[in-house]
Design a protein around this motif. Structure first.
Motif, PDB file in Angstrom:
ATOM      1  N   GLU A 278      -0.253   8.365   4.425  1.00  0.00           N
ATOM      2  CA  GLU A 278      -0.203   6.968   4.006  1.00  0.00           C
ATOM      3  C   GLU A 278      -0.551   6.705   2.545  1.00  0.00           C
ATOM      4  OE1 GLU A 278       0.995   4.782   5.936  1.00  0.00           O
ATOM      5  OE2 GLU A 278       0.672   5.506   7.963  1.00  0.00           O
TER       6      GLU A 278
ATOM      7  N   ARG B  32       2.349   6.141  -0.114  1.00  0.00           N
ATOM      8  CA  ARG B  32       3.128   4.942   0.213  1.00  0.00           C
ATOM      9  C   ARG B  32       2.326   3.671  -0.076  1.00  0.00           C
ATOM     10  NH1 ARG B  32       3.835   1.370   4.239  1.00  0.00           N
ATOM     11  NH2 ARG B  32       2.399   2.357   5.696  1.00  0.00           N
TER      12      ARG B  32
ATOM     13  N   GLU C 214       3.344   0.851  -2.857  1.00  0.00           N
ATOM     14  CA  GLU C 214       3.500  -0.562  -2.481  1.00  0.00           C
ATOM     15  C   GLU C 214       2.545  -1.453  -3.278  1.00  0.00           C
ATOM     16  OE1 GLU C 214       5.801  -2.092  -0.720  1.00  0.00           O
ATOM     17  OE2 GLU C 214       6.769  -0.190  -0.236  1.00  0.00           O
TER      18      GLU C 214
END
Length: 178
Positions: free
Chosen positions: A86, A89, A93
């Motif tokens: 995670e 990502r 973002e």
């Protein structure tokens, strides 16, 4: 040449392209050299750096900066196991939310973002300028959570810098939750 930038903006909008961002951003890197004061470890150059901060002549990534001291942060804490699944990502973002000014009327409230890679677990935070702006802070938190793709069951918390600076023990009081 006269009117060049407005002509460019008009042609970008006419072509379906978004206008350029309203703010410039600077990338900073904290080099953890314990033989130096922490300010001497802060470098601002190149695209290979991690924290993204409004700048270069704007806000510095420290609580003491006048535009940060009344603010706080939306904090995402990741377990060590999430680093491989995670972390990249979520950081991407986060950067896209800042650069793309995704927070609507409250984008001016955002000062920057920080990523901390630590042995116990990693942290990503978006810093805002005014912790008492409940409407703006919670809007930023809701939009951020949505862009990270977190479910409604996952709660993220907002901490005021003043509370973090005066915390006792390892926990900081959470001011807002979305």
């Amino acid at each position: 040449r006269g009117g060049g930038s407005s002509n460019l903006l008009a042609s970008q909008e006419g072509a379906g392209l978004a206008p350029p961002p309203q703010h410039r951003w600077a990338l900073w890197f904290f080099k953890n050299d314990k033989s130096k004061m922490w300010q001497a470890n802060l470098l601002s150059h190149g695209w290979a750096m991690w924290p993204l901060w409004r700048g270069p002549d704007g806000i510095e990534p420290m609580w003491e900066d006048n535009q940060n001291k009344r603010g706080g942060r939306w904090l995402i804490t990741l377990a060590k196991q999430q680093r491989h699944t995670e972390l990249d990502r979520f950081w991407l973002e986060t950067l896209l939310c800042l650069i793309g000014e995704m927070f609507d009327d409250y984008s001016d409230e955002v000062c920057g973002a920080v990523i901390n890679i630590r042995a116990k677990g990693d942290k990503i935070a978006i810093w805002t300028r005014e912790a008492e702006n409940r409407e703006g802070v919670t809007h930023i938190g809701r939009v951020y959570k949505e862009h990270l793709g977190l479910s409604q069951k996952v709660a993220i918390g907002y901490q005021a810098h003043a509370d973090t600076a005066t915390k006792s023990g390892s926990l900081t009081k959470t001011k807002f939750v979305v």
